[in-house]
Design a protein around this motif. Sequence first.
Motif, PDB file in Angstrom:
ATOM      1  N   ALA A   1      71.831  44.187  94.845  1.00  0.00           N
ATOM      2  CA  ALA A   1      70.650  44.537  95.646  1.00  0.00           C
ATOM      3  C   ALA A   1      69.517  43.547  95.407  1.00  0.00           C
ATOM      4  CB  ALA A   1      70.197  45.951  95.318  1.00  0.00           C
TER       5      ALA A   1
ATOM      6  N   THR B   1      71.184  51.060  95.537  1.00  0.00           N
ATOM      7  CA  THR B   1      71.702  50.185  96.592  1.00  0.00           C
ATOM      8  C   THR B   1      72.849  49.339  96.056  1.00  0.00           C
ATOM      9  OG1 THR B   1      69.442  50.089  97.400  1.00  0.00           O
ATOM     10  CG2 THR B   1      70.994  48.520  98.342  1.00  0.00           C
TER      11      THR B   1
ATOM     12  N   PHE C   1      74.795  46.019 106.373  1.00  0.00           N
ATOM     13  CA  PHE C   1      75.569  46.446 105.217  1.00  0.00           C
ATOM     14  C   PHE C   1      76.986  45.873 105.235  1.00  0.00           C
ATOM     15  CE2 PHE C   1      72.083  49.220 104.295  1.00  0.00           C
ATOM     16  CZ  PHE C   1      72.096  49.217 102.907  1.00  0.00           C
TER      17      PHE C   1
ATOM     18  N   SER D   1      63.947  49.638  98.652  1.00  0.00           N
ATOM     19  CA  SER D   1      65.223  49.349  99.308  1.00  0.00           C
ATOM     20  C   SER D   1      66.196  48.652  98.374  1.00  0.00           C
ATOM     21  CB  SER D   1      65.000  48.457 100.532  1.00  0.00           C
ATOM     22  OG  SER D   1      64.069  49.040 101.390  1.00  0.00           O
TER      23      SER D   1
END
Lengths: 240, 623
Positions: free
Chosen positions: B380, B560, B358, B555
Amino acid sequence: MADPFLSIEAIDVFYGPVQALFGVSVTVGAGEVVAVLGGNASGKSTTVKAALGLVQPRQGRILLEGQRIDGLGTHQVIARGVASIPEGRRVFAEMTVEENLRLGAYARRGDPPAALAAALEEAFGLFPRLAERRRQAAGTLSGGEQQMLAMARAWMRRPRLLCIDEPSMGLSPLFVDHVYDVLARWKAAGLTILMVEQNANMALQLADRAYVLRNGAIVVQGAAAELAGDPELRKAYLGG
Amino acid sequence: MIELFLSQLLNGLVIGSVYALIALGFSLVFGVANLINFAQGALLMLGAFFAFTLIQWGLPIVVAGLLSIAATAAVGMLVERLALRPLRNAPAIAPLLSTLALAVIADAGAELIWSAESQPFPSPLQSFVVFVGGAFLTGVDIATFLVALAVMGGLMLFLSRSWTGRALRATAQDPEAAAQMGIDVALMRQVAFGLAGALGALAGILVAMYYQSVFPQMGVPFGIKGFAAALLGGLASIPGAVLGGFLLGIFENLASGYVGEGSRDLIAYSLLLLVLMVRPQGLLGTGRLEALGGVAGASGAIPTTSIIASLGGATARTRNRVLQPKPWMVLAVIALAALVPAIGSAYVVQVAAGCAVFAMLALSLTLLSGSAGVISIGHAALFGFGAYVCAILARNHGWPPAAILPAAAFGTAAMAALATLPAIRLTGHAVALATLAVGQVGYLLFLNWIELTRGPMGIAGIPRGSLFGLSMQPLDRQYWLALGLLALCYLVAHRLLESPIGRTWRAIREDRPAAHAAGVPVLRYLVLVAATSGLIAGLAGAQFAWLQAFVSPDSFLLETSIVLIAMVVLGGMGNIAGAVLAGVLLALLPEALRAFDEWRMIVYGLVLLALLRFRPQGLGGVK
């Protein structure tokens, strides 16, 4: 001059860390036309903005008819009988001429509709050009016409004090004369006016008294007729 | 054939009228407060749930609906109080993020109060059916359409005829001039948010009746659709919002009827992207003088092109102490972090490796959004692209890491340059929207291109292979690789930002027209920054795929992207050290908040809100 209508008393105004006004005091008596003059960045616009509550002084106080108005929001100042013709006209470009005028009367929205309709017709009588363009979007008007609209819009307020920021800015000489004609008529009708102007010659012909600002402080003040030849006035503009 | 067309058209009109209501909420707030209110979807969800509870208490549905609308209007005003008013002098992006934080809190709160499960919502008119040619409409369809139409008509009348309506429009066009007419501008902002709440609640109730159910996650998809509809029509334009809503509803229903249900959203977002590229101001955005937002809302909406300027137009006057450590200090910290496996458990190493990923993503996005000022709410998708490149090459084709790393890096760089093209000519809020659409298109491709990505099942069992003869199977080695890549990317980013290239990026962020006028080839520099950003995101994605040994579309959701942009703002726009720090902190936060259990996301939202409130220039300061 016992009881001024508007009294700005020794105000300091800051923009962030930058001080724009240093203990500026200005009074406007009832029925008087007072001009605040000065060159670029002299603080003259800031003075009017402080009176309107658009900027808040850090020191000093502002009184309207003996009541403190510093710390009030702009809409509260307007609610006390003040109208403003803003710098750069600031008409609502995407609304029609008529809608702009109606918004001018926003502070009088409690009045009977008939009175507002009558005021609208009076405004069109005052500025026939606007009547022709009544349903046109304000943004499509020429600069001079927009200035007429801004003036008519402020007039719709039926103010007891009118604040004007740079009425002649960006206008052709013909329109400047027209603007000052209207202002002279309003003065004759007894309207109290506080105006800011770069065009000192025009302003001094109209005003009763004037203040000259330089670098955020008043350098000279007095009756308009006496100020016209004052060397301080020239210095204020030429920066000397 | 004609039956299908007619039936999809009618369905489109019905759902489009709901989109139009949501879009109107966006447009009102955008016009008056110059803010994209990401809590609009949450207002919709809350409105539906308020009505649901009131009906459970035994109130008739109409009374429950009216009470819910009033309550949600009050919540809308509260959003203004919490998200906008305290942040007037913060960077323009801060209030937007703070509405996002409120949306997170509302969604998590709804799950706590009403449970995360879908619950049945009464729909008394559902059994009433009318046939129109070969197609049919239920009573709910008709009621939805008529109510929405009546409300839109009422709103138009209100805006054009009433004192408050005219004052709202005046505030949207020029707040300072409006104040000089005696209009209480702060009150008008509150009114706009209240109206947005009421419209959201109404839309929520109609949606709940339409699907005969309520669930806490319903806010997000409808919020995005409403937002897309608002932009389609021209963000600040009231008639545009209505038109955009209907067009979006009709198009996506025709798409789902003729191409298949899976393509519904894909077509909706592709259409949005197309409109943005051809007509960035939206269909009715500019030139239509009755539009609500007018000059202020036409295209860029932010008076300067600078995203770090405050909403007032002036550059933030808050003191800006900038955190800028020497590169060796950051490298030393990364070297220290390499010691984690010696003292921590496998769980700790896994978390630390996630932090490294991250941190890379935050670093990557702060170049694009922070330094060059291209706000992206779709990052993302690039992260996912890198992850899927790694997963597919490693699992299906047996590529070794030494080949995958450059493939993921340069592949994502090329993809980023391509994906940023639609956004590159845009400024202000339109950029955020274009990148949002790109991000959604990416997510939907991951989800629907089943032959390649295995769709929602994801790709499992991604082999880590060996790098330079070393087996990368042990977690510790993966972690060190992640740290090594982070260090490398940091040095590259640092060098770039200190060079004339970085200065040019910042110049473009501060004033794009001036950069153009100074002869800077702006587009080339923006493509360069997008590619650089994509390169780092691709590496992070590959690293992520190896670490998890599994990738799935979940994900790479909008959430995100939102977390990533939050990292950038919290780190301080364009501050790479700050971005790395914020990336680590925000990746750690959910782990640290595990003790709060189901309150976790609420606390997360509150922390975000507090940070934006008390340090809007970010932890590291804007650079």
